[in-house]
Write an enzyme that holds these catalytic residues in place. Sequence first.
Site, PDB file in Angstrom:
ATOM      1  N   HIS A  45       0.836  -1.202   0.000  1.00 34.20           N
ATOM      2  CA  HIS A  45       0.000   0.000   0.000  1.00 34.20           C
ATOM      3  C   HIS A  45       0.876   1.260   0.000  1.00 34.20           C
ATOM      4  O   HIS A  45       1.312   1.716   1.050  1.00 34.20           O
ATOM      5  CB  HIS A  45      -0.918  -0.015   1.226  1.00 34.20           C
ATOM      6  CG  HIS A  45      -1.951   1.070   1.234  1.00 34.20           C
ATOM      7  ND1 HIS A  45      -3.162   0.923   1.876  1.00 34.20           N
ATOM      8  CD2 HIS A  45      -1.987   2.312   0.682  1.00 34.20           C
ATOM      9  CE1 HIS A  45      -3.877   2.025   1.716  1.00 34.20           C
ATOM     10  NE2 HIS A  45      -3.179   2.882   1.009  1.00 34.20           N
ATOM     11  N   HIS A  88       1.600   5.239  -2.172  1.00 34.64           N
ATOM     12  CA  HIS A  88       1.134   6.245  -3.141  1.00 34.64           C
ATOM     13  C   HIS A  88       2.381   6.860  -3.762  1.00 34.64           C
ATOM     14  O   HIS A  88       3.099   7.582  -3.096  1.00 34.64           O
ATOM     15  CB  HIS A  88       0.309   7.318  -2.431  1.00 34.64           C
ATOM     16  CG  HIS A  88      -0.921   6.767  -1.773  1.00 34.64           C
ATOM     17  ND1 HIS A  88      -2.125   6.650  -2.428  1.00 34.64           N
ATOM     18  CD2 HIS A  88      -1.124   6.263  -0.529  1.00 34.64           C
ATOM     19  CE1 HIS A  88      -3.027   6.110  -1.611  1.00 34.64           C
ATOM     20  NE2 HIS A  88      -2.443   5.863  -0.445  1.00 34.64           N
ATOM     21  N   ARG A 104       2.273   8.674  -6.612  1.00 36.60           N
ATOM     22  CA  ARG A 104       1.870   9.982  -7.157  1.00 36.60           C
ATOM     23  C   ARG A 104       2.032  10.172  -8.657  1.00 36.60           C
ATOM     24  O   ARG A 104       1.854  11.290  -9.142  1.00 36.60           O
ATOM     25  CB  ARG A 104       2.636  11.115  -6.450  1.00 36.60           C
ATOM     26  CG  ARG A 104       2.548  11.100  -4.932  1.00 36.60           C
ATOM     27  CD  ARG A 104       1.135  11.179  -4.442  1.00 36.60           C
ATOM     28  NE  ARG A 104       1.067  11.437  -2.995  1.00 36.60           N
ATOM     29  CZ  ARG A 104      -0.006  11.192  -2.259  1.00 36.60           C
ATOM     30  NH1 ARG A 104      -1.101  10.669  -2.820  1.00 36.60           N
ATOM     31  NH2 ARG A 104      -0.007  11.453  -0.969  1.00 36.60           N
ATOM     32  N   ASN A 150      -4.948   6.394  -6.925  1.00 43.65           N
ATOM     33  CA  ASN A 150      -5.503   7.759  -6.827  1.00 43.65           C
ATOM     34  C   ASN A 150      -4.545   8.800  -7.385  1.00 43.65           C
ATOM     35  O   ASN A 150      -4.164   9.758  -6.731  1.00 43.65           O
ATOM     36  CB  ASN A 150      -5.850   8.094  -5.368  1.00 43.65           C
ATOM     37  CG  ASN A 150      -4.638   8.065  -4.473  1.00 43.65           C
ATOM     38  OD1 ASN A 150      -3.707   7.303  -4.704  1.00 43.65           O
ATOM     39  ND2 ASN A 150      -4.628   8.904  -3.451  1.00 43.65           N
ATOM     40  N   HIS A 194     -10.661   0.793   1.996  1.00 48.65           N
ATOM     41  CA  HIS A 194     -10.426   1.725   3.089  1.00 48.65           C
ATOM     42  C   HIS A 194     -11.809   1.907   3.716  1.00 48.65           C
ATOM     43  O   HIS A 194     -12.704   2.439   3.069  1.00 48.65           O
ATOM     44  CB  HIS A 194      -9.874   3.029   2.487  1.00 48.65           C
ATOM     45  CG  HIS A 194      -9.978   4.255   3.335  1.00 48.65           C
ATOM     46  ND1 HIS A 194      -8.920   5.122   3.481  1.00 48.65           N
ATOM     47  CD2 HIS A 194     -10.993   4.798   4.038  1.00 48.65           C
ATOM     48  CE1 HIS A 194      -9.300   6.152   4.259  1.00 48.65           C
ATOM     49  NE2 HIS A 194     -10.549   5.969   4.606  1.00 48.65           N
ATOM     50  N   HIS A 218      -5.294  -0.394   6.210  1.00 51.03           N
ATOM     51  CA  HIS A 218      -4.942   0.386   7.414  1.00 51.03           C
ATOM     52  C   HIS A 218      -6.028   0.474   8.488  1.00 51.03           C
ATOM     53  O   HIS A 218      -6.587   1.536   8.739  1.00 51.03           O
ATOM     54  CB  HIS A 218      -4.489   1.794   7.038  1.00 51.03           C
ATOM     55  CG  HIS A 218      -5.335   2.466   5.972  1.00 51.03           C
ATOM     56  ND1 HIS A 218      -6.696   2.533   6.044  1.00 51.03           N
ATOM     57  CD2 HIS A 218      -4.988   3.079   4.813  1.00 51.03           C
ATOM     58  CE1 HIS A 218      -7.155   3.163   4.986  1.00 51.03           C
ATOM     59  NE2 HIS A 218      -6.141   3.495   4.220  1.00 51.03           N
ATOM     60  N   ASP A 273       1.223   2.710   3.659  1.00 50.27           N
ATOM     61  CA  ASP A 273       0.363   3.797   3.177  1.00 50.27           C
ATOM     62  C   ASP A 273       1.214   5.040   2.904  1.00 50.27           C
ATOM     63  O   ASP A 273       0.778   6.174   3.132  1.00 50.27           O
ATOM     64  CB  ASP A 273      -0.759   4.105   4.183  1.00 50.27           C
ATOM     65  CG  ASP A 273      -1.859   4.983   3.581  1.00 50.27           C
ATOM     66  OD1 ASP A 273      -1.820   5.242   2.362  1.00 50.27           O
ATOM     67  OD2 ASP A 273      -2.743   5.408   4.332  1.00 50.27           O
ATOM     68  N   HIS A 278       3.792  14.252   0.585  1.00 48.09           N
ATOM     69  CA  HIS A 278       3.304  15.594   0.245  1.00 48.09           C
ATOM     70  C   HIS A 278       4.474  16.553   0.428  1.00 48.09           C
ATOM     71  O   HIS A 278       5.351  16.312   1.255  1.00 48.09           O
ATOM     72  CB  HIS A 278       2.176  16.035   1.185  1.00 48.09           C
ATOM     73  CG  HIS A 278       0.930  15.216   1.072  1.00 48.09           C
ATOM     74  ND1 HIS A 278       0.117  15.257  -0.034  1.00 48.09           N
ATOM     75  CD2 HIS A 278       0.354  14.330   1.916  1.00 48.09           C
ATOM     76  CE1 HIS A 278      -0.914  14.429   0.135  1.00 48.09           C
ATOM     77  NE2 HIS A 278      -0.777  13.840   1.310  1.00 48.09           N
TER      78      HIS A 278
END
Lengths: 307, 409
Positions: free
Chosen positions: B59, B61, B63, B93, B177, B213, B286, B290
């Site tokens: 899991h 991200h 980006r 996502n 989720h 999660h 997860d 950012h």
Amino acid sequence: MSWKRKHILGLEEMTADEIYTILEKSKIYLDQIERKETGSNSEELKGYNAVNLFFEHSTRTRMSFELAQKRLGMEVLNFHAVTSSVSKGETFIDTIETVSAMDLDVMVIRHVKPGTPELATKHTTASVINGGDGSREHPTQALLDLMTMWLKGKDFAGLKVAIVGDILHSRVARSEIFGLEKLGAEVILVGPPPLIPGDLSRKGIEISHDIDEVLDYVDVLYLLRIQRERMAEVFIPDEEEYFRTYGLDRKRLDKTKDSCLVMHPGPVNRGVEIAVDIVNDKKSVILEQVRNGVAVRMALLSLLLKG
Amino acid sequence: MIILKEATIVDLAEGKEFTGDILIAEGIIQKIGSGLVDNQAEVIDCRGKHVFPGFVDMHVHLRQPGQEHKENIETGLKAAAAGGFTAVCAMANTNPPVDNPGVLRSNLERARGKGIDYYQIAAATVGQKGKKIVPVEELQKAGAVAFSDDGFPIQDKGLMTEILSLSKELGFTLIEHCEDCSLAPTDPLSEVRMVERNLNLLAGYGGNLHLAHVSCGDSLRLIKEALGSNLDVTCEVTPHHLVLTQEAVKKYGTLAKVNPPLRRVEDVEALQEALCEKVIHCIATDHAPHTREEKNVSYKRAPVGIMGLETAVGILWDFFFHRGLLKSHELGRLFSQNPARIMGLARPAIKEGNPAVMSVIDAEKEWTVNPETFYSRSQNTPFTGWKLRGAPFLVVHAGNKIMEDGRVL
């Protein structure tokens, strides 16, 4: 990736990663269009100005660019050589410099001379998009074609794409070949010997003079538009003869794989490249190409102006 | 050719450890024994280092496409290798979301030849809008390893039922989720109610469901009960939910803003207990990068997410191995065997003849978390300055050394 390129002159100079970035960005706009989120009131490129400089006749490409510009909220100027001062003897560079002095952000240029958009970049601070230069490149057409294959789930690695028709004079074919090669596809050029340029024979590119040879294994059948005025040059007496030799009729279509896509850059000469009843066959994605064209042009404008 | 000298080899199946040399050539574990010598081989001193089948983070991200200012596939894979992982499964996502085989294929293309394995999870619904199911079979054909709308949990019960049934029919894993979006995420009920609904639907209709999660003690009670009645469900926990409570928000501000949010002490204790009792099947980070600018706003406006690839091993070893809560082979299952099984990936045991895909951990190494040294493009971690005991030492993938002593090669 972060976007670095200022101009879109052709696919020959682009990397696979840049092409994928354009396709991905295009899909964002296509999704918006499909959800009807993008009207003529989008503000994304509000305050930016575009000019479409068409020194050669075009309806579809110009309309597609104009719609893309308007959907992003840009101010749009259209320039047609026939109605402009080019006919009064102004040179191409004069035109570019004059237009440029009006503080434009992006110029779309179509011209009969190869390399003209590149020349324009030396005389303007605006971003230049090649809308088709002679028989050299037509990058936005090739990008929308790649997008159509990509959205249809085609795996470019080893994808077999036959391009049929007048390869020699086709800027679409050239851009198409550059793009497909970069993404790992195999290209088969199909057409009469005088219409296939010798310099294109290289690794990953096959040449065939018989469309019936390739039908059963290609994943995409890309039919180029035949320009009637060139028929004499290639010893094809008439349109019926071309259709008999290279045209896609029902019998030929039935020999292709179920998953084969039929594509055409438009406008279609029904009964010349393709039989009347096949244009709307389920294997044909010709209208999807047109729809994707607007999204691709929106993506390019956004990438060039906003990164 | 590589020889791992005097390594502690962890046998996950037997729950045992033994010392030996490992000879790797042509991507394969050629020989395991003692006193192995080969003039051509590079010898790596592995005394006191634990060798596991390759770790998988199911899991993350990364980006790309669309948010490359936070992370991209290349930097994300480097961060994963630095963190001791041999594979990651990236969530869908992105912008555009991975709801189409084209987007999926270009990501796989980008990830090719980047050292470790990149697997792509596809969106469960078109645009992750929770309305229409994606073209599952086309996406499977393109290589989707699982399906999930992750941060946009499926609210509609009918749609959830339909996807679950489809997961059974077409043989894919749905990762959910669990969050009832009509409640505030800080209300534990927002998670617990959705876990309950999804477990009920699974019991009623069947399917392959993995819960992402999990963060609440009450959710774990439901899961434990479901497992007790032989319901086939799996779940994961993140390192941050295992070691931080909601109090962390006061200390770390937006760096501790995450969804599901950090919970109460009793929830954290329940998570730790469930992890040791095997109610939780795997660790997943997860990893949610950012930029500093994005996180450096008011708490209300800040995006949710904590990055985890480069701190997960340190946290789990420090808090669980060194406190005697979990043994090496148990951690190995949580990091390797279990996530691999859930995602249908191969992470073969450390045995002669098997492909050499391994994570080697230095359980004793003490280090201080410093995001400046991260391979990731972002630095949003609340763990800055934490002193941890236990660190990834080596990553071997397809027989090649990908990372050594924290340096990605």
